[in-house]
Design a protein around this motif. Structure first.
Motif, PDB file in Angstrom:
ATOM      1  N   PRO A  96     -61.890 -37.611  40.905  1.00  0.00           N
ATOM      2  CA  PRO A  96     -60.954 -36.383  40.361  1.00  0.00           C
ATOM      3  C   PRO A  96     -60.475 -35.649  41.565  1.00  0.00           C
ATOM      4  CG  PRO A  96     -63.062 -36.346  39.003  1.00  0.00           C
ATOM      5  CD  PRO A  96     -63.319 -37.180  39.971  1.00  0.00           C
ATOM      6  N   THR A  97     -59.164 -35.177  41.323  1.00  0.00           N
ATOM      7  CA  THR A  97     -58.469 -34.220  42.580  1.00  0.00           C
ATOM      8  C   THR A  97     -58.060 -33.285  41.676  1.00  0.00           C
ATOM      9  OG1 THR A  97     -56.433 -35.628  42.280  1.00  0.00           O
ATOM     10  CG2 THR A  97     -58.155 -36.073  44.044  1.00  0.00           C
ATOM     11  N   PHE A  98     -57.973 -32.173  42.278  1.00  0.00           N
ATOM     12  CA  PHE A  98     -57.512 -30.664  41.783  1.00  0.00           C
ATOM     13  C   PHE A  98     -55.911 -30.844  41.462  1.00  0.00           C
ATOM     14  CE2 PHE A  98     -55.799 -26.545  42.126  1.00  0.00           C
ATOM     15  CZ  PHE A  98     -56.412 -25.888  40.844  1.00  0.00           C
ATOM     16  N   LEU A  99     -55.137 -31.567  42.212  1.00  0.00           N
ATOM     17  CA  LEU A  99     -53.724 -31.457  41.978  1.00  0.00           C
ATOM     18  C   LEU A  99     -53.018 -31.898  40.760  1.00  0.00           C
ATOM     19  CD1 LEU A  99     -51.234 -30.418  43.333  1.00  0.00           C
ATOM     20  CD2 LEU A  99     -50.943 -32.864  44.593  1.00  0.00           C
ATOM     21  N   PRO A 100     -53.331 -33.066  40.124  1.00  0.00           N
ATOM     22  CA  PRO A 100     -53.154 -33.341  38.761  1.00  0.00           C
ATOM     23  C   PRO A 100     -53.449 -32.376  37.710  1.00  0.00           C
ATOM     24  CG  PRO A 100     -53.946 -35.221  39.893  1.00  0.00           C
ATOM     25  CD  PRO A 100     -54.265 -34.234  40.852  1.00  0.00           C
ATOM     26  N   ALA A 101     -54.638 -31.726  37.837  1.00  0.00           N
ATOM     27  CA  ALA A 101     -55.150 -30.742  36.742  1.00  0.00           C
ATOM     28  C   ALA A 101     -54.367 -29.618  36.923  1.00  0.00           C
ATOM     29  CB  ALA A 101     -56.480 -30.332  36.985  1.00  0.00           C
ATOM     30  N   TRP A 102     -54.050 -29.178  38.351  1.00  0.00           N
ATOM     31  CA  TRP A 102     -53.139 -27.853  38.568  1.00  0.00           C
ATOM     32  C   TRP A 102     -51.712 -28.028  38.034  1.00  0.00           C
ATOM     33  CZ3 TRP A 102     -50.487 -25.825  43.095  1.00  0.00           C
ATOM     34  CH2 TRP A 102     -50.369 -24.343  42.993  1.00  0.00           C
ATOM     35  N   ILE A 103     -51.100 -29.209  38.286  1.00  0.00           N
ATOM     36  CA  ILE A 103     -49.807 -29.444  37.893  1.00  0.00           C
ATOM     37  C   ILE A 103     -49.772 -29.531  36.679  1.00  0.00           C
ATOM     38  CG2 ILE A 103     -47.933 -31.118  37.667  1.00  0.00           C
ATOM     39  CD1 ILE A 103     -48.932 -32.139  40.517  1.00  0.00           C
ATOM     40  N   LEU A 104     -50.804 -29.809  35.808  1.00  0.00           N
ATOM     41  CA  LEU A 104     -50.392 -29.831  34.219  1.00  0.00           C
ATOM     42  C   LEU A 104     -50.933 -28.305  33.796  1.00  0.00           C
ATOM     43  CD1 LEU A 104     -50.596 -31.533  31.446  1.00  0.00           C
ATOM     44  CD2 LEU A 104     -53.195 -31.011  31.391  1.00  0.00           C
ATOM     45  N   GLY A 105     -51.926 -27.567  34.574  1.00  0.00           N
ATOM     46  CA  GLY A 105     -52.136 -26.428  34.251  1.00  0.00           C
ATOM     47  C   GLY A 105     -50.763 -25.572  34.195  1.00  0.00           C
ATOM     48  N   ILE A 106     -50.003 -25.675  35.313  1.00  0.00           N
ATOM     49  CA  ILE A 106     -48.781 -24.811  35.648  1.00  0.00           C
ATOM     50  C   ILE A 106     -47.818 -25.120  34.457  1.00  0.00           C
ATOM     51  CG2 ILE A 106     -47.198 -24.206  37.242  1.00  0.00           C
ATOM     52  CD1 ILE A 106     -49.894 -22.682  37.792  1.00  0.00           C
ATOM     53  N   VAL A 107     -47.675 -26.451  34.378  1.00  0.00           N
ATOM     54  CA  VAL A 107     -46.671 -26.978  33.472  1.00  0.00           C
ATOM     55  C   VAL A 107     -46.857 -26.320  32.059  1.00  0.00           C
ATOM     56  CG1 VAL A 107     -45.676 -28.940  32.460  1.00  0.00           C
ATOM     57  CG2 VAL A 107     -45.825 -29.031  34.699  1.00  0.00           C
ATOM     58  N   THR A 108     -48.180 -26.371  31.841  1.00  0.00           N
ATOM     59  CA  THR A 108     -48.117 -25.845  30.397  1.00  0.00           C
ATOM     60  C   THR A 108     -48.067 -24.300  30.109  1.00  0.00           C
ATOM     61  OG1 THR A 108     -50.832 -25.602  30.704  1.00  0.00           O
ATOM     62  CG2 THR A 108     -50.171 -27.614  29.817  1.00  0.00           C
ATOM     63  N   VAL A 109     -47.994 -23.549  31.179  1.00  0.00           N
ATOM     64  CA  VAL A 109     -47.501 -22.231  31.107  1.00  0.00           C
ATOM     65  C   VAL A 109     -46.177 -21.934  30.575  1.00  0.00           C
ATOM     66  CG1 VAL A 109     -46.689 -20.035  32.263  1.00  0.00           C
ATOM     67  CG2 VAL A 109     -48.782 -21.348  33.034  1.00  0.00           C
ATOM     68  N   GLY A 110     -45.353 -23.194  30.603  1.00  0.00           N
ATOM     69  CA  GLY A 110     -43.959 -23.065  29.752  1.00  0.00           C
ATOM     70  C   GLY A 110     -44.490 -23.052  28.381  1.00  0.00           C
ATOM     71  N   GLY A 121     -42.533 -13.028  18.943  1.00  0.00           N
ATOM     72  CA  GLY A 121     -41.678 -11.964  19.084  1.00  0.00           C
ATOM     73  C   GLY A 121     -41.628 -10.989  20.162  1.00  0.00           C
ATOM     74  N   ILE A 122     -42.497 -11.622  21.342  1.00  0.00           N
ATOM     75  CA  ILE A 122     -42.450 -10.969  22.481  1.00  0.00           C
ATOM     76  C   ILE A 122     -41.419 -11.190  23.817  1.00  0.00           C
ATOM     77  CG2 ILE A 122     -44.803  -9.987  22.122  1.00  0.00           C
ATOM     78  CD1 ILE A 122     -45.770 -11.819  24.180  1.00  0.00           C
ATOM     79  N   GLY A 123     -40.676 -12.126  23.221  1.00  0.00           N
ATOM     80  CA  GLY A 123     -39.481 -12.701  24.245  1.00  0.00           C
ATOM     81  C   GLY A 123     -40.001 -13.770  25.154  1.00  0.00           C
ATOM     82  N   VAL A 124     -38.919 -14.466  25.610  1.00  0.00           N
ATOM     83  CA  VAL A 124     -39.236 -15.636  26.564  1.00  0.00           C
ATOM     84  C   VAL A 124     -40.091 -14.953  27.774  1.00  0.00           C
ATOM     85  CG1 VAL A 124     -38.297 -17.278  28.156  1.00  0.00           C
ATOM     86  CG2 VAL A 124     -37.318 -16.859  25.830  1.00  0.00           C
ATOM     87  N   ALA A 125     -41.282 -15.723  28.176  1.00  0.00           N
ATOM     88  CA  ALA A 125     -42.104 -15.210  29.347  1.00  0.00           C
ATOM     89  C   ALA A 125     -42.311 -13.779  29.218  1.00  0.00           C
ATOM     90  CB  ALA A 125     -41.379 -15.581  30.484  1.00  0.00           C
ATOM     91  N   ALA A 126     -42.452 -13.172  27.936  1.00  0.00           N
ATOM     92  CA  ALA A 126     -43.006 -12.033  27.480  1.00  0.00           C
ATOM     93  C   ALA A 126     -42.038 -10.916  28.035  1.00  0.00           C
ATOM     94  CB  ALA A 126     -44.427 -11.741  28.439  1.00  0.00           C
ATOM     95  N   SER A 127     -40.516 -11.181  28.120  1.00  0.00           N
ATOM     96  CA  SER A 127     -39.606 -10.335  28.469  1.00  0.00           C
ATOM     97  C   SER A 127     -39.385  -8.973  27.717  1.00  0.00           C
ATOM     98  CB  SER A 127     -38.504 -11.030  28.638  1.00  0.00           C
ATOM     99  OG  SER A 127     -38.007 -11.566  27.235  1.00  0.00           O
ATOM    100  N   LYS A 128     -40.041  -9.015  26.444  1.00  0.00           N
ATOM    101  CA  LYS A 128     -39.772  -7.876  25.873  1.00  0.00           C
ATOM    102  C   LYS A 128     -40.825  -6.747  25.954  1.00  0.00           C
ATOM    103  CE  LYS A 128     -37.127  -9.754  22.021  1.00  0.00           C
ATOM    104  NZ  LYS A 128     -37.108 -10.052  20.501  1.00  0.00           N
ATOM    105  N   LEU A 129     -41.999  -7.144  26.748  1.00  0.00           N
ATOM    106  CA  LEU A 129     -43.068  -6.385  27.050  1.00  0.00           C
ATOM    107  C   LEU A 129     -42.549  -5.519  28.239  1.00  0.00           C
ATOM    108  CD1 LEU A 129     -46.018  -8.727  26.493  1.00  0.00           C
ATOM    109  CD2 LEU A 129     -44.792  -7.108  24.836  1.00  0.00           C
ATOM    110  N   PRO A 130     -43.153  -4.177  28.277  1.00  0.00           N
ATOM    111  CA  PRO A 130     -42.970  -3.536  29.279  1.00  0.00           C
ATOM    112  C   PRO A 130     -43.776  -4.146  30.678  1.00  0.00           C
ATOM    113  CG  PRO A 130     -44.482  -2.350  27.713  1.00  0.00           C
ATOM    114  CD  PRO A 130     -44.117  -3.691  27.140  1.00  0.00           C
ATOM    115  N   ASN A 131     -44.830  -4.817  30.690  1.00  0.00           N
ATOM    116  CA  ASN A 131     -45.540  -5.233  31.643  1.00  0.00           C
ATOM    117  C   ASN A 131     -45.449  -6.802  31.726  1.00  0.00           C
ATOM    118  OD1 ASN A 131     -46.927  -5.799  29.313  1.00  0.00           O
ATOM    119  ND2 ASN A 131     -48.933  -5.731  30.317  1.00  0.00           N
ATOM    120  N   ALA A 132     -44.120  -7.277  31.799  1.00  0.00           N
ATOM    121  CA  ALA A 132     -43.764  -8.460  31.451  1.00  0.00           C
ATOM    122  C   ALA A 132     -44.173  -9.237  32.724  1.00  0.00           C
ATOM    123  CB  ALA A 132     -42.272  -8.840  31.296  1.00  0.00           C
ATOM    124  N   ASN A 133     -43.923  -8.639  34.044  1.00  0.00           N
ATOM    125  CA  ASN A 133     -44.320  -9.575  35.163  1.00  0.00           C
ATOM    126  C   ASN A 133     -46.042  -9.548  35.183  1.00  0.00           C
ATOM    127  OD1 ASN A 133     -41.858 -10.144  36.269  1.00  0.00           O
ATOM    128  ND2 ASN A 133     -41.462  -8.031  37.075  1.00  0.00           N
TER     129      ASN A 133
END
Length: 158
Positions: A96-110, A121-133
């Protein structure tokens, strides 16, 4: 069948590590604990074809929504583990290597940013929240921890 079982194992291990990370954030940094009840309510309403809500808190409650949220959380984590296993194949499990797991992990954030969060109801990427970032940053970190769990569990299975 072997790949499927290994996928279930790494998905479970990764989800457990993600939950341990959430406990660390709660105990050490005072971050709020994840509340899986709204996610369970969201899963429950999918059966009616309702994917997106203005506010999941105003949707019809379901008595077992917290349990369904936890089940959904683990089912999705396991699904991601199976997807990784099928993509990388047996050779990756031998070394096992980390890179394929990490790529999947980041892609699944989507999935969270473009499906679950708007569904709640909190918007795309939490855009409706005051602490979205902050939420976005924590999502990326949590999915990196998930990726470490995929990789680490695969190392244990070697």
């Amino acid at each position: 069948m072997e790949l499927l079982l290994k996928g279930v194992a790494i998905g479970t291990g990764a989800t457990v590590l993600m939950d341990l990370w959430a406990i660390f954030l709660w105990k050490v940094l005072g971050q709020a604990r994840p509340n899986w009840a709204p996610v369970g309510r969201w899963f429950w309403h999918l059966k009616n074809g309702t994917v997106f809500h203005d506010d999941i808190g105003t949707a019809q409650p379901y008595a077992g929504e917290r349990a369904l949220g936890w089940i959904g959380h683990y089912a999705v984590g396991i699904l991601y583990g199976v997807v990784l296993a099928l993509i990388v194949g047996r050779a990756w499990f031998a070394a096992p290597t980390f890179l394929p797991a990490w790529i999947l992990g980041i892609v699944t954030v989507g999935a969270g940013w473009f499906l679950l969060q708007p569904g709640l109801g909190i918007g795309v990427a939490a855009s409706k929240l005051p602490n979205a970032n902050t939420v976005r940053f924590l999502n990326l970190v949590a999915h990196t921890v998930f990726a470490l769990g995929l990789y680490g569990t695969a190392l244990l299975l070697r």
